[in-house]
Scaffold this motif. Structure first.
Motif, PDB file in Angstrom:
ATOM      1  N   PRO A 146     -23.894 -22.488   8.553  1.00  0.00           N
ATOM      2  CA  PRO A 146     -23.634 -23.127   7.257  1.00  0.00           C
ATOM      3  C   PRO A 146     -24.410 -22.421   6.146  1.00  0.00           C
ATOM      4  CG  PRO A 146     -25.115 -24.479   8.582  1.00  0.00           C
ATOM      5  CD  PRO A 146     -24.638 -23.373   9.467  1.00  0.00           C
ATOM      6  N   LYS A 147     -23.831 -22.410   4.952  1.00  0.00           N
ATOM      7  CA  LYS A 147     -24.418 -21.693   3.822  1.00  0.00           C
ATOM      8  C   LYS A 147     -25.841 -22.155   3.530  1.00  0.00           C
ATOM      9  CE  LYS A 147     -23.422 -20.383  -0.968  1.00  0.00           C
ATOM     10  NZ  LYS A 147     -22.474 -20.529  -2.103  1.00  0.00           N
ATOM     11  N   GLN A 148     -26.110 -23.417   3.737  1.00  0.00           N
ATOM     12  CA  GLN A 148     -27.442 -23.943   3.443  1.00  0.00           C
ATOM     13  C   GLN A 148     -28.527 -23.309   4.323  1.00  0.00           C
ATOM     14  OE1 GLN A 148     -28.616 -27.776   5.065  1.00  0.00           O
ATOM     15  NE2 GLN A 148     -26.491 -28.154   5.675  1.00  0.00           N
ATOM     16  N   SER A 149     -28.115 -22.660   5.426  1.00  0.00           N
ATOM     17  CA  SER A 149     -29.091 -22.042   6.336  1.00  0.00           C
ATOM     18  C   SER A 149     -29.245 -20.541   6.126  1.00  0.00           C
ATOM     19  CB  SER A 149     -28.686 -22.313   7.791  1.00  0.00           C
ATOM     20  OG  SER A 149     -28.753 -23.682   8.100  1.00  0.00           O
ATOM     21  N   PHE A 150     -28.555 -19.961   5.141  1.00  0.00           N
ATOM     22  CA  PHE A 150     -28.627 -18.512   4.940  1.00  0.00           C
ATOM     23  C   PHE A 150     -30.063 -18.051   4.685  1.00  0.00           C
ATOM     24  CE2 PHE A 150     -23.964 -17.792   3.359  1.00  0.00           C
ATOM     25  CZ  PHE A 150     -23.508 -18.139   4.616  1.00  0.00           C
ATOM     26  N   ALA A 151     -30.803 -18.775   3.847  1.00  0.00           N
ATOM     27  CA  ALA A 151     -32.179 -18.374   3.520  1.00  0.00           C
ATOM     28  C   ALA A 151     -33.053 -18.394   4.770  1.00  0.00           C
ATOM     29  CB  ALA A 151     -32.751 -19.298   2.443  1.00  0.00           C
ATOM     30  N   LEU A 152     -32.898 -19.420   5.598  1.00  0.00           N
ATOM     31  CA  LEU A 152     -33.655 -19.522   6.847  1.00  0.00           C
ATOM     32  C   LEU A 152     -33.351 -18.343   7.759  1.00  0.00           C
ATOM     33  CD1 LEU A 152     -35.381 -21.159   8.916  1.00  0.00           C
ATOM     34  CD2 LEU A 152     -33.243 -22.277   9.615  1.00  0.00           C
ATOM     35  N   VAL A 153     -32.077 -17.983   7.877  1.00  0.00           N
ATOM     36  CA  VAL A 153     -31.675 -16.876   8.744  1.00  0.00           C
ATOM     37  C   VAL A 153     -32.205 -15.547   8.212  1.00  0.00           C
ATOM     38  CG1 VAL A 153     -29.691 -15.574   9.591  1.00  0.00           C
ATOM     39  CG2 VAL A 153     -29.668 -18.069   9.666  1.00  0.00           C
ATOM     40  N   LYS A 154     -32.154 -15.346   6.891  1.00  0.00           N
ATOM     41  CA  LYS A 154     -32.679 -14.112   6.304  1.00  0.00           C
ATOM     42  C   LYS A 154     -34.170 -13.959   6.611  1.00  0.00           C
ATOM     43  CE  LYS A 154     -29.467 -13.827   2.395  1.00  0.00           C
ATOM     44  NZ  LYS A 154     -29.314 -13.923   0.923  1.00  0.00           N
ATOM     45  N   GLU A 155     -34.893 -15.051   6.497  1.00  0.00           N
ATOM     46  CA  GLU A 155     -36.331 -15.031   6.799  1.00  0.00           C
ATOM     47  C   GLU A 155     -36.570 -14.696   8.268  1.00  0.00           C
ATOM     48  OE1 GLU A 155     -40.257 -17.985   6.414  1.00  0.00           O
ATOM     49  OE2 GLU A 155     -38.243 -18.747   5.991  1.00  0.00           O
ATOM     50  N   TYR A 156     -35.764 -15.261   9.137  1.00  0.00           N
ATOM     51  CA  TYR A 156     -35.882 -14.999  10.571  1.00  0.00           C
ATOM     52  C   TYR A 156     -35.605 -13.537  10.891  1.00  0.00           C
ATOM     53  CZ  TYR A 156     -33.865 -14.598  15.284  1.00  0.00           C
ATOM     54  OH  TYR A 156     -33.541 -14.172  16.553  1.00  0.00           O
ATOM     55  N   LEU A 157     -34.585 -12.940  10.265  1.00  0.00           N
ATOM     56  CA  LEU A 157     -34.162 -11.587  10.607  1.00  0.00           C
ATOM     57  C   LEU A 157     -35.049 -10.499  10.004  1.00  0.00           C
ATOM     58  CD1 LEU A 157     -30.279 -11.964  10.224  1.00  0.00           C
ATOM     59  CD2 LEU A 157     -31.539 -11.589  12.354  1.00  0.00           C
ATOM     60  N   ALA A 158     -35.711 -10.778   8.896  1.00  0.00           N
ATOM     61  CA  ALA A 158     -36.449  -9.742   8.147  1.00  0.00           C
ATOM     62  C   ALA A 158     -37.412  -8.918   9.010  1.00  0.00           C
ATOM     63  CB  ALA A 158     -37.174 -10.368   6.966  1.00  0.00           C
ATOM     64  N   PRO A 159     -38.282  -9.518   9.819  1.00  0.00           N
ATOM     65  CA  PRO A 159     -39.201  -8.694  10.609  1.00  0.00           C
ATOM     66  C   PRO A 159     -38.508  -7.834  11.659  1.00  0.00           C
ATOM     67  CG  PRO A 159     -39.425 -11.023  11.190  1.00  0.00           C
ATOM     68  CD  PRO A 159     -38.577 -10.968   9.973  1.00  0.00           C
ATOM     69  N   TYR A 160     -37.376  -8.310  12.182  1.00  0.00           N
ATOM     70  CA  TYR A 160     -36.635  -7.519  13.176  1.00  0.00           C
ATOM     71  C   TYR A 160     -35.981  -6.297  12.526  1.00  0.00           C
ATOM     72  CZ  TYR A 160     -37.327 -11.679  16.036  1.00  0.00           C
ATOM     73  OH  TYR A 160     -37.885 -12.726  16.726  1.00  0.00           O
ATOM     74  N   VAL A 161     -35.501  -6.466  11.301  1.00  0.00           N
ATOM     75  CA  VAL A 161     -34.917  -5.337  10.571  1.00  0.00           C
ATOM     76  C   VAL A 161     -35.993  -4.296  10.272  1.00  0.00           C
ATOM     77  CG1 VAL A 161     -33.826  -4.629   8.404  1.00  0.00           C
ATOM     78  CG2 VAL A 161     -33.044  -6.688   9.580  1.00  0.00           C
ATOM     79  N   SER A 162     -37.180  -4.749   9.915  1.00  0.00           N
ATOM     80  CA  SER A 162     -38.287  -3.838   9.640  1.00  0.00           C
ATOM     81  C   SER A 162     -38.645  -3.019  10.879  1.00  0.00           C
ATOM     82  CB  SER A 162     -39.504  -4.637   9.166  1.00  0.00           C
ATOM     83  OG  SER A 162     -40.606  -3.786   8.935  1.00  0.00           O
ATOM     84  N   LYS A 163     -38.737  -3.686  12.024  1.00  0.00           N
ATOM     85  CA  LYS A 163     -39.024  -2.979  13.278  1.00  0.00           C
ATOM     86  C   LYS A 163     -37.888  -2.029  13.646  1.00  0.00           C
ATOM     87  CE  LYS A 163     -43.069  -4.607  14.280  1.00  0.00           C
ATOM     88  NZ  LYS A 163     -44.245  -3.675  14.299  1.00  0.00           N
ATOM     89  N   ARG A 164     -36.681  -2.423  13.359  1.00  0.00           N
ATOM     90  CA  ARG A 164     -35.536  -1.565  13.660  1.00  0.00           C
ATOM     91  C   ARG A 164     -35.609  -0.279  12.841  1.00  0.00           C
ATOM     92  NH1 ARG A 164     -29.388  -3.474  14.804  1.00  0.00           N
ATOM     93  NH2 ARG A 164     -28.617  -1.439  15.436  1.00  0.00           N
ATOM     94  N   ASN A 165     -36.046  -0.374  11.594  1.00  0.00           N
ATOM     95  CA  ASN A 165     -36.126   0.820  10.768  1.00  0.00           C
ATOM     96  C   ASN A 165     -37.193   1.791  11.273  1.00  0.00           C
ATOM     97  OD1 ASN A 165     -34.008   0.304   9.077  1.00  0.00           O
ATOM     98  ND2 ASN A 165     -35.243  -0.647   7.472  1.00  0.00           N
ATOM     99  N   GLU A 166     -38.265   1.262  11.842  1.00  0.00           N
ATOM    100  CA  GLU A 166     -39.270   2.146  12.453  1.00  0.00           C
ATOM    101  C   GLU A 166     -38.639   2.949  13.586  1.00  0.00           C
ATOM    102  OE1 GLU A 166     -42.683  -0.074  13.704  1.00  0.00           O
ATOM    103  OE2 GLU A 166     -42.944  -1.040  11.742  1.00  0.00           O
ATOM    104  N   ARG A 167     -37.771   2.301  14.334  1.00  0.00           N
ATOM    105  CA  ARG A 167     -37.083   2.976  15.435  1.00  0.00           C
ATOM    106  C   ARG A 167     -36.026   3.947  14.907  1.00  0.00           C
ATOM    107  NH1 ARG A 167     -32.835   1.890  18.912  1.00  0.00           N
ATOM    108  NH2 ARG A 167     -32.262   0.084  17.673  1.00  0.00           N
ATOM    109  N   ASN A 168     -35.380   3.580  13.808  1.00  0.00           N
ATOM    110  CA  ASN A 168     -34.397   4.478  13.202  1.00  0.00           C
ATOM    111  C   ASN A 168     -35.025   5.801  12.783  1.00  0.00           C
ATOM    112  OD1 ASN A 168     -32.096   2.825  13.406  1.00  0.00           O
ATOM    113  ND2 ASN A 168     -32.615   1.711  11.542  1.00  0.00           N
ATOM    114  N   VAL A 169     -36.236   5.723  12.246  1.00  0.00           N
ATOM    115  CA  VAL A 169     -36.947   6.952  11.841  1.00  0.00           C
ATOM    116  C   VAL A 169     -37.172   7.848  13.053  1.00  0.00           C
ATOM    117  CG1 VAL A 169     -39.137   7.853  10.965  1.00  0.00           C
ATOM    118  CG2 VAL A 169     -38.044   5.919   9.818  1.00  0.00           C
ATOM    119  N   LYS A 170     -37.537   7.249  14.172  1.00  0.00           N
ATOM    120  CA  LYS A 170     -37.761   8.025  15.393  1.00  0.00           C
ATOM    121  C   LYS A 170     -36.471   8.681  15.878  1.00  0.00           C
ATOM    122  CE  LYS A 170     -41.621   5.121  16.923  1.00  0.00           C
ATOM    123  NZ  LYS A 170     -42.080   4.145  17.950  1.00  0.00           N
ATOM    124  N   MET A 171     -35.354   7.997  15.726  1.00  0.00           N
ATOM    125  CA  MET A 171     -34.079   8.580  16.149  1.00  0.00           C
ATOM    126  C   MET A 171     -33.662   9.725  15.233  1.00  0.00           C
ATOM    127  SD  MET A 171     -31.736   5.509  17.730  1.00  0.00           S
ATOM    128  CE  MET A 171     -32.009   4.300  16.448  1.00  0.00           C
TER     129      MET A 171
END
Length: 436
Positions: A146-171
Motif C-alpha cells: 500500500p502507498k502508505q508504506s512506501f516510506a517504510l519500505v524505502k527506509e528498509y531498503l536503503a542500507p541494502y542498496v548501499s551495500k550492493r553498490n560496494e559490491r558493484n564497484v568490485k564487479m
C-alpha cells in the motif's frame, strides 16, 4: 507534423530524464486518445505483476512501463524493481493520468519490489534456489504494497542498496581486469549514469554489464565483429539462438541482445557474491507484515532454453521443490510467484498442486526487463492458468484495502480470522477490486 508523428514523439518523451517531463508527455499523449486523434488500443484481459523499470533495470521508465502495458491491452500492471520502491509513486501517478482521460479505457495498478534474501542456516543452505549466480540466495518479491508504506519500505531498503553498490564497484574492477588488455574499460560513474540511483533506484549486475555492452558496441560495429570479440577475445561461447539475434542487428534490441549474452556467459567471471545486502528470511517476512504487503517466493524451476536469452541451461529448485514449498509456508511466506511463459506445463502443475496443498497464494508475473519481451502472454488466459487472473484482482483488492488500513489486507490476522480459507479471501478481494 502528422498525428502519428506527434504520438511517436510523445511516446519517446515517456523516457525523458525527469519524472515531470515523463508525466507531462503522458498527459499530452492521452489527450490525443481522448479527442479521437489516435485510436484507443483494444482492451484485453491480460495481467502482469512483474514489470521492471529504470529504477532497477529496464528500457521503460515507470510512466513508459505503464503506458506500454496499457497500449498492449493489459487490464492490470504491476511495477516490480530490484531493491527499490522509488518508481512506484510515478507508476501510480501515470495510472491516474490514464484512468482520468475521457473516453479512454482504464488500467489497474499494483506495486512491489524484488530482493535477494539469504537461506544460510536453513535446510537449503548450499543449494541453488532460484539464483543462477549464487548458492544459498533466493529472489523474493513483496507484492501489493500500500502507498502508505512506501516510506517504510524505502527506509528498509536503503542500507541494502548501499551495500550492493560496494559490491558493484568490485564487479566493475573485475570487468576491467578482463577487458583492459582489449583496449576497453568502464567506471562506476558510467554505470551509475545508466541508473536512477540518485532518485532512489538500484544498480544491478545488468547495469554493470550494460556499461560494458555500450563500450563493445562503440568499437564493434558489425555482427561478425561483435560475435568474434565475445567468443574469441573474451572467450565466452554464444548459443545459436543468441547469434541469430545478433545477426538480425535490430537497432532497438541490439544493446539488450549483447547484454543477454554477457549476462549468461561473462557474469560467472565477474560476479561477486552478495552477502550483507541479503537479509535473512525472518527480516524479510517481518518487513512484509509491517508494510502490509504480500510476501512471495519467485519460482524459477530448472531452465532449458531461456526465454529471455540471459540464462543458461541450469537446474534450480525442482529436485527439492516439495520440501522447499513446505518450508516457505512454515516461515510465513504468503505466496509463490511464477511465469507461465518460462516453465513447462508439467513443472507448473506440480508447483500449483504444492501451493494448493500448503494454502499459498499464487501470483503471475512476466519478468519484463528487455524490449524483446512481450507484455502479454496468452497462457494466462487459458483454463490452466486463469486462476492467476483472479489472483491478480485479489492482489489489487488487497492493496486498495490495505491502503485504508494494513489490518484490512488479505493476509492480516484479523482478515484471516474472518475468512480462514485462502480461496474465500481470494474471491472476496478479487470482487472488491472489480467493484472499483
Amino acid at each position: 507534423m502528422n498525428i502519428s508523428e506527434k504520438a511517436s514523439l510523445l511516446e519517446n518523451k515517456l523516457n525523458s530524464k525527469t519524472k515531470e517531463e515523463r508525466l507531462e508527455a503522458l498527459k499530452n499523449l492521452m489527450t490525443l486518445y481522448s479527442i479521437g486523434e489516435v485510436a484507443v488500443p483494444p482492451a484485453g484481459k491480460h495481467v502482469n505483476n512483474h514489470i521492471h523499470t529504470t529504477f532497477s533495470f529496464s528500457p521503460y521508465s515507470p510512466t513508459s512501463a505503464l503506458y506500454t502495458a496499457w497500449k498492449n491491452g493489459l487490464a492490470t500492471a504491476g511495477i516490480m524493481d530490484h531493491d527499490s520502491i522509488s518508481g512506484a509513486e510515478e507508476f501510480l501517478e501515470a495510472g491516474e493520468i490514464i484512468n482520468k482521460a475521457e473516453g479512454v479505457r482504464s488500467i489497474m495498478t499494483t506495486c512491489g519490489f524484488e530482493q535477494r534474501i539469504s537461506f544460510k542456516n536453513t535446510p537449503f543452505e548450499g543449494k541453488r534456489l532460484n539464483n543462477p549466480d549464487q548458492l544459498s540466495v533466493a529472489y523474493v518479491a513483496l507484492h501489493g504494497i500500500p502507498k502508505q508504506s512506501f516510506a517504510l519500505v524505502k527506509e528498509y531498503l536503503a542500507p541494502y542498496v548501499s551495500k550492493r553498490n560496494e559490491r558493484n564497484v568490485k564487479m566493475v574492477e573485475k570487468i576491467n581486469s578482463l577487458v583492459a588488455s582489449k583496449g576497453m574499460g568502464i567506471t562506476f560513474e558510467e554505470v551509475k549514469a545508466l541508473s536512477e540511483n540518485d532518485n532512489g533506484g538500484s544498480i544491478t549486475e545488468r547495469h554493470v554489464l550494460f556499461a560494458l555492452t555500450k563500450k563493445i558496441l562503440e568499437k564493434k560495429k558489425t555482427p561478425d565483429e561483435i560475435i568474434s570479440f565475445i567468443e574469441n577475445d573474451l572467450g565466452y561461447p554464444i548459443s545459436e539462438s543468441n547469434k541469430k539475434r545478433i545477426y538480425e542487428f535490430r537497432p532497438e534490441f541490439i544493446e539488450y541482445d549483447v547484454l543477454g549474452i554477457l549476462k549468461s556467459g561473462m557474469i560467472k567471471s565477474v560476479y561477486v557474491d552478495a552477502d550483507e545486502e541479503c537479509p535473512d528470511i525472518k527480516t524479510f517476512i517481518d518487513i512484509a507484515k509491517k508494510a502490509g504487503g504480500i510476501s512471495a517466493y519467485a519460482y524459477l524451476g530448472d531452465v532449458g532454453d531461456s526465454v529471455t536469452g540471459d540464462k543458461k541451461a541450469q537446474t534450480f529448485e525442482d529436485s527439492f521443490l516439495d520440501d522447499l514449498v513446505l518450508y516457505l509456508k512454515e516461515c510465513g511466506f504468503d505466496s509463490v510467484t511464477y511465469m507461465p511463459s518460462r516453465n513447462t506445463t508439467e513443472q507448473l502443475r506440480r508447483l500449483m498442486a504444492l501451493c494448493d496443498r500448503n494454502e499459498l497464494f499464487q501470483i503471475s508475473g512476466e519478468d519484463i526487463n528487455s524490449p524483446r519481451q512481450s507484455f502479454t502472454n496468452d497462457k494466462i488466459l487459458s483454463d490452466e492458468y486463469k486462476h492467476l487472473v483472479s489472483s491478480t484482482y485479489a492482489l489489487i483488492g488487497h492493496e486498495k484495502a490495505a491502503n485504508v488500513g494494513i489490518e484490512k489486507g488479505m493476509f492480516s490476522a484479523s482478515t484471516k480470522e474472518k475468512m480462514p480459507a485462502l480461496n474465500m479471501r481470494t474471491e472476496y478481494f478479487a470482487n472488491f477490486a472489480k467493484s472499483l
